[in-house]
Design an enzyme around this catalytic site. Structure first.
Site: not given
Ligand SMILES: [Zn+2]
Length: 659
Positions: A498, A562
């Protein structure tokens, strides 16, 4: 922006950090790490007919639904005062469960709405009808909502955003490969018009397809939507009136209860132009389109025949589901969203231990420190841009668990004497009024964009905030009983993911205040784009099923997040160890457990139809590629499993490191 997170268990019982039963030891980690780490889980969890995809995070979601059902059941034992949230939640839930009543009323609850469509309506009445639909029913042509102004993020702005196509994505209307889905959609349209008793359902199909295809042609693609400037078109209300005169905007604003405004974001002018043309064009076609928008929106809240017609297309054809979800789950979802924070308040009181919040705050702090170290050490970025990036990182607002102040639902009325659909419209109108009242006003930055009982997390570029709802702070994301390697590999990566969104291809275009502003030197922006292009090419080369390639440009932000999340969380884990190497557990080193915990989040089974659908509509890569695609670029992963070749292996010169 959410992480669309992972796996199961419940806080009531102890859950192992890593469960070796999830592995498939017949696969070498160097060949397919995802299969190695999750193959056993996949075999142990064959897809039930109601699911298009079921992953480890769905185990958590399932447990969560049972908890919420228990909360609702507890309401039954008490007498909820009329007008209390208990009465509203309980009545709305019961209305959804009452199949006898729904099947007796059939389409009757929708008759009144369908009756408001008439060829005789003049411009003002047509605008009133359109606004009434936008407020309570659905999204013909466009969807209005209020969010921060992208260039003045302290002020709420009315967005008029592309919508109005039942299949939800332009490709379904335009691409040759989607002919079979279009055929099924036409059959669905014909079916609902037939059930509603229309005399010429075939003419209705032609009209709806013609109008929706025109809207699809004017709509931006998912890749184009990743450019915030492509959806930013601030115009004065006078210009709006002049450009789209088929709508009587004074009437529309009045019905929508929009406060007096000077400007709006007419986000997608081409779509608004189609709306203008259609609204001033053939009335028979327009009326079919509006009627279908109503039928389609209400289908899930009417009798079994309508619910099944909707399921057959959206569930079976588009996603490959073999059965609808059980009625109680469908019914539960309605109060769980329309009275979301009231449910959240009950949920948090029962299921969210305060200790979780303290531990999360510490973890977020650790991740923030680690991302700062990564930024400082970047070789491709100048000191000038680094200083700005670090400033943005330090300005993050962090939300954990639940909001400090709860939404007040006292003015929302749920009346069990009225139909289910009628009450849903009321709730929709209430939410529309609630959000419209924020247009032109200072943005309330304490507001949450997910409910506490949501198993997910988000980064919002317009407020530079990260948010972790209570429900994600459970195994396998966050496991108080597990070792640090597991928690950094799971919730730690989610936090890092995030945070990285603040610096992905879209997030990097917003400054620390949430305004669209370029804080990058030209050379640094070029360096970023060059690295991003390598990542795009890597994912473009992934064949997700025979003949279907992943879309690297569409999923770029999630893939950057990621990779960044994995790298930064690993640094945070290493920082926390302070140079002391813990003993292996179950034969796995601390680093191995970190990557195994990450892979476990994405263990899942998925139907072929859902693979195709998600590749088109979901910016997240599929579970397998969130693991195998991301890890290929990470040196620490290769070292942890001693990988020097094999299908997982990329030579150093082909790897890309952004954050
Ligand atoms: Zn995301």
């Amino acid at each position: 922006m959410g992480v669309m997170a992972a796996c199961g268990g419940s806080v009531e019982k102890r859950v192992p950090g890593i469960d070796p039963a999830n592995f498939d030891l017949s696969v070498a980690p160097s060949e397919d790490f995802y299969e190695y780490a999750t193959g056993g889980w996949q075999k142990a969890h064959p897809l039930k007919p109601e699911f298009a995809r079921f992953g480890s995070f769905d185990v958590l979601r399932e447990n969560n639904e049972i908890r919420i059902r228990d909360l609702f059941a507890a309401l039954e034992g008490t007498t909820s005062a009329p007008g209390s949230v208990g009465q509203k939640i309980g009545d709305l839930y019961r209305l959804g469960l009452d199949s006898v009543r729904l099947n007796t009323e059939r389409l009757e609850p929708l008759r009144q709405d369908l009756g408001t469509i008439a060829p005789s309506l003049g411009r003002a009445d047509l605008s009133r009808l359109l606004a009434g639909m936008h407020r309570a029913v659905g999204s013909p042509f466009f969807t209005p909502f209020v969010d921060a102004d992208m260039t003045d993020s302290s002020t709420g702005m009315l967005y008029l955003y592309q919508a109005g196509i039942g299949m939800g994505n332009r490709d379904y209307y335009l691409d040759a490969e989607n002919e079979a889905i279009r055929t099924a959609y036409r059959a669905y349209i014909e079916k609902v018009f037939t059930m509603a008793g229309y005399g010429d359902p075939k003419a209705a199909v032609e009209a709806v397809m013609e109008i929706e295809t025109r809207i699809a042609e004017a709509s931006l693609s998912t890749v184009e939507l990743r450019d915030p400037y492509a959806s930013y078109n601030k115009v004065s209300v006078e210009t709006l009136k002049a450009d789209y005169p088929a709508i009587d905007w004074d009437v529309w604003f009045e019905v929508m209860k929009v406060p007096a405004l000077t400007h709006v974001n007419a986000s997608h002018p081409k779509v608004l132009s189609v709306a203008n043309d259609v609204l001033s064009g053939d009335r028979t076609k327009l009326d079919y389109y509006l009627a279908f928008t109503m039928l389609d929106a209400a289908a899930g809240s009417l009798d079994d025949d309508m619910q099944m017609a909707s399921f057959e297309f959206y569930g079976r054809t588009m996603s490959g589901q073999q059965e609808p979800r059980p009625r109680w789950k469908r019914a539960l979802g309605v109060p769980n969203s329309t009275l979301g924070e009231a449910v959240g308040e009950m949920y948090v009181a029962k299921y969210f231990p305060p200790a979780s919040k303290e531990r999360m705050l510490r973890l977020v702090g650790d991740l923030q420190t680690a991302l700062g170290q990564h930024i400082e050490n970047l070789e491709w970025m100048s000191d000038e841009t680094k200083a700005k990036a670090l400033e943005k990182l330090a300005t993050f607002t962090v939300k954990i668990g639940y909001p400090d102040k709860w939404k007040d639902y006292s003015t929302l009325t749920i009346d069990p004497a009225l139909s289910y659909w009628h009450n849903i419209k009321r709730a929709n109108a209430w939410h529309s009024d609630d959000t419209m009242s924020e247009a032109g006003r200072p943005v309330d930055r304490t507001k949450w964009h997910m409910t506490p009982q949501t198993v997910n997390a988000y980064y919002n570029p317009l407020s530079n905030e990260i948010c972790f709802p209570a429900a994600i702070l459970q195994p396998p994301f966050f496991n108080p009983d597990a070792d640090d390697a597991v928690n950094y590999g799971a919730i730690g990566v989610v936090i890092g993911h995030e945070m990285t969104h603040g610096f992905d291809d879209m997030g990097r275009q917003f400054d620390k205040q949430g305004n669209l502003a370029d804080w990058w030197t030209e050379a640094d922006a070029a360096a970023f784009n060059k690295l991003a292009d390598v990542l795009v090419a890597q994912y473009d080369a992934i064949e997700v099923q025979p003949g279907l390639m992943a879309n690297g440009r569409f999923s770029l932000g999630e893939n950057i997040a990621d990779q960044g999340g994995l790298r930064v969380a690993h640094t945070a884990l290493r920082n926390s160890l302070g140079g002391v190497e813990p003993a292996p557990i179950d034969g796995f080193t601390v680093d191995q457990r970190f990557y195994l915990a990450y892979a476990t989040l994405w263990a899942q089974n998925i139907r072929d139809e859902e693979v195709a659908r998600l590749t088109k509509v979901d910016e997240h890569s599929l579970g397998k590629w969130r693991v195998d695609g991301a890890l290929k670029n990470i040196e620490a992963f290769y070292r942890a499993f001693d990988i020097t070749g094999g299908a997982m292996y990329l030579p150093p010169e082909q790897r890309v490191v952004i954050w």
